[in-house]
Design an enzyme around this catalytic site. Sequence first.
Site, PDB file in Angstrom:
ATOM      1  CE  LYS A 205      -2.977   3.092   0.575  1.00  0.00           C
ATOM      2  NZ  LYS A 205      -4.244   3.411   0.019  1.00  0.00           N
ATOM      3  CB  CYS A 259      -3.605   8.856   0.186  1.00  0.00           C
ATOM      4  SG  CYS A 259      -5.300   8.831   0.772  1.00  0.00           S
TER       5      CYS A 259
HETATM    6  N1  SAJ Z   1      -1.805  14.740  -9.137  1.00  0.00           N
HETATM    7  C1  SAJ Z   1      -0.983  15.481  -9.969  1.00  0.00           C
HETATM    8  N2  SAJ Z   1      -0.662  14.967 -11.186  1.00  0.00           N
HETATM    9  C2  SAJ Z   1      -1.169  13.767 -11.609  1.00  0.00           C
HETATM   10  C3  SAJ Z   1      -1.992  13.019 -10.755  1.00  0.00           C
HETATM   11  C4  SAJ Z   1      -2.304  13.535  -9.513  1.00  0.00           C
HETATM   12  O1  SAJ Z   1      -0.534  16.573  -9.626  1.00  0.00           O
HETATM   13  O2  SAJ Z   1      -0.848  13.378 -12.749  1.00  0.00           O
HETATM   14  C5  SAJ Z   1      -2.140  15.283  -7.805  1.00  0.00           C
HETATM   15  C6  SAJ Z   1      -3.635  15.553  -7.613  1.00  0.00           C
HETATM   16  O3  SAJ Z   1      -3.993  16.801  -8.133  1.00  0.00           O
HETATM   17  C7  SAJ Z   1      -3.759  15.465  -6.116  1.00  0.00           C
HETATM   18  C8  SAJ Z   1      -2.721  14.410  -5.735  1.00  0.00           C
HETATM   19  O4  SAJ Z   1      -1.842  14.301  -6.834  1.00  0.00           O
HETATM   20  O5  SAJ Z   1      -3.411  16.686  -5.497  1.00  0.00           O
HETATM   21  C9  SAJ Z   1      -3.277  13.046  -5.403  1.00  0.00           C
HETATM   22  O6  SAJ Z   1      -4.359  12.720  -6.275  1.00  0.00           O
HETATM   23  P1  SAJ Z   1      -4.569  11.259  -6.880  1.00  0.00           P
HETATM   24  O7  SAJ Z   1      -5.788  11.312  -7.707  1.00  0.00           O
HETATM   25  O8  SAJ Z   1      -3.331  10.813  -7.534  1.00  0.00           O
HETATM   26  O9  SAJ Z   1      -4.726  10.305  -5.634  1.00  0.00           O
HETATM   27  P2  SAJ Z   1      -5.620  10.313  -4.283  1.00  0.00           P
HETATM   28  O10 SAJ Z   1      -4.776  10.882  -3.186  1.00  0.00           O
HETATM   29  O11 SAJ Z   1      -6.963  10.904  -4.467  1.00  0.00           O
HETATM   30  O12 SAJ Z   1      -5.803   8.726  -4.059  1.00  0.00           O
HETATM   31  C10 SAJ Z   1      -4.638   7.927  -3.959  1.00  0.00           C
HETATM   32  C11 SAJ Z   1      -4.784   6.720  -4.923  1.00  0.00           C
HETATM   33  N3  SAJ Z   1      -3.499   6.036  -5.031  1.00  0.00           N
HETATM   34  C12 SAJ Z   1      -2.948   5.734  -6.226  1.00  0.00           C
HETATM   35  O13 SAJ Z   1      -3.449   6.062  -7.282  1.00  0.00           O
HETATM   36  C13 SAJ Z   1      -1.671   4.947  -6.200  1.00  0.00           C
HETATM   37  C14 SAJ Z   1      -5.881   5.789  -4.413  1.00  0.00           C
HETATM   38  O14 SAJ Z   1      -5.957   4.621  -5.211  1.00  0.00           O
HETATM   39  C15 SAJ Z   1      -5.585   5.399  -2.958  1.00  0.00           C
HETATM   40  O15 SAJ Z   1      -6.572   4.529  -2.442  1.00  0.00           O
HETATM   41  C16 SAJ Z   1      -5.586   6.673  -2.136  1.00  0.00           C
HETATM   42  O16 SAJ Z   1      -4.502   7.487  -2.621  1.00  0.00           O
HETATM   43  C17 SAJ Z   1      -5.388   6.304  -0.689  1.00  0.00           C
HETATM   44  O17 SAJ Z   1      -6.396   6.324   0.061  1.00  0.00           O
HETATM   45  O18 SAJ Z   1      -4.274   5.916  -0.307  1.00  0.00           O
END
Ligand code: SAJ
Length: 405
Positions: A205, A259
């Site tokens: 995780k 996360c």
């Molecule tokens: N972000 C970027 N660029 C990207 C992708 C995301 O800047 O290309 C930023 C987003 O704007 C945001 C942050 O990253 O601020 C996180 O967003 P996210 O959509 O990547 O992830 P979370 O935090 O909403 O959810 C993550 C997920 N983990 C992964 O994709 C590996 C989700 O599957 C997990 O269950 C969750 O963390 C968790 O609860 O751990």
Amino acid sequence: MVGLGYIGLPTAAIFADTGLQVIGVDVSSTAVSTINSGRAHITEPDLDLLVRRVVTKGGLCATLTPEPADAFILAVPTPFKADHEPDVSFIEAACESIAPFLQAGNLVVLESTSPVGTTEKVSEWLARARPDLTFPHDRGEASDIRVAHCPERVLPGQILREVVHNARVIGGVTGKCAQAAMTLYKIFVQGDCHLTTARTAELAKLTENAYRDVNIAFANELSVICDGQGVNVWDLIRVANLHPRVSILQPGPGVGGHCIAVDPWFIVAADPVNSRLIRTAREVNNAKPDWVVSKVRDAAAQVDSPVVACLGLAYKPDIDDLRESPSVEIVRKLAVSGDVEILPVEPHVEVLPRELAASGLKLHDLDQALDRANIVLLLVDHASFRSVDRSRLDGKIIIDTRGIW
Ligand code: SAJ
């Protein structure tokens, strides 16, 4: 279900929807009374409807104190402390709260994202509280109680779909512990369930979120390099991604949420010497909001009476979740400096978070803000911002941190 937050409530409601009797436990009396009145106390698409259905049918009932059950799932927060060390005190408190109700044959599953070794500690904490029962960390397969880790992996905004369809990694303190947890989750999980050790599941995780953090850091680092080189980073990534083995993520104003901005620190805390890349990724992503603030200040120096429309406060698009949002940090820092007028816009919330309201800021609607601003700072790629008529931006300085315009 101990902990009725972003993971516990949807999971409890989905279990209840299969016909199981679910008791939801939370320390917040507001959460408990809201759920018992048939509503979700958090925002997630379709969750309100589901909670209403299962509470009305009597399948889900929320309470402040645990009761006897066949299986106990712990879905409580695991934040980090000031020094980035993981704080597992909520898990320990949850163990203390369920210990008096345990009976031989029960299963205890830790869902919270946790540092390696925590599931074994759960077994130890429970054993300390219940010397009359045996636990798998010292009695192996012969133990009275089964203990496993089944980390949540769902994406906020898509929880109800992903919780059913995503593959699950299930780690047992023993093989039978993992089997027992799989039997429970298979009641509603349609994705594959992979059995492993508790320690592997814990690190899996953390690894998933660290992987994403490192890849976002790469994109964020590129965006800063491109700025100095006169290259449009969005075009750069688009063309680089035409390569069959390149798939760069998108830069942004920083990384938010509870996360990805948190979990990699659990790996760093466990092995600081060998986690140089993971730590650096955190530092690169954490530095991005300040870089955006400096860009706005440079722009403000070019105009008389700078008025900055700040579009978006959520941590990612089309949600109302402001937790650990880099946009909130950026707007707060701009407001504190006092030399520019700030017009925050966030169509998904009705009130500004306290830290921004305290700086004297007022929430604006998009039209008002675009009318008044001479600088437009795009922080979140909400659908409503994507569809802005470009003529509304004419003559203004645009700082687009998401590359949508
Ligand atoms: N972000 C970027 N660029 C990207 C992708 C995301 O800047 O290309 C930023 C987003 O704007 C945001 C942050 O990253 O601020 C996180 O967003 P996210 O959509 O990547 O992830 P979370 O935090 O909403 O959810 C993550 C997920 N983990 C992964 O994709 C590996 C989700 O599957 C997990 O269950 C969750 O963390 C968790 O609860 O751990």
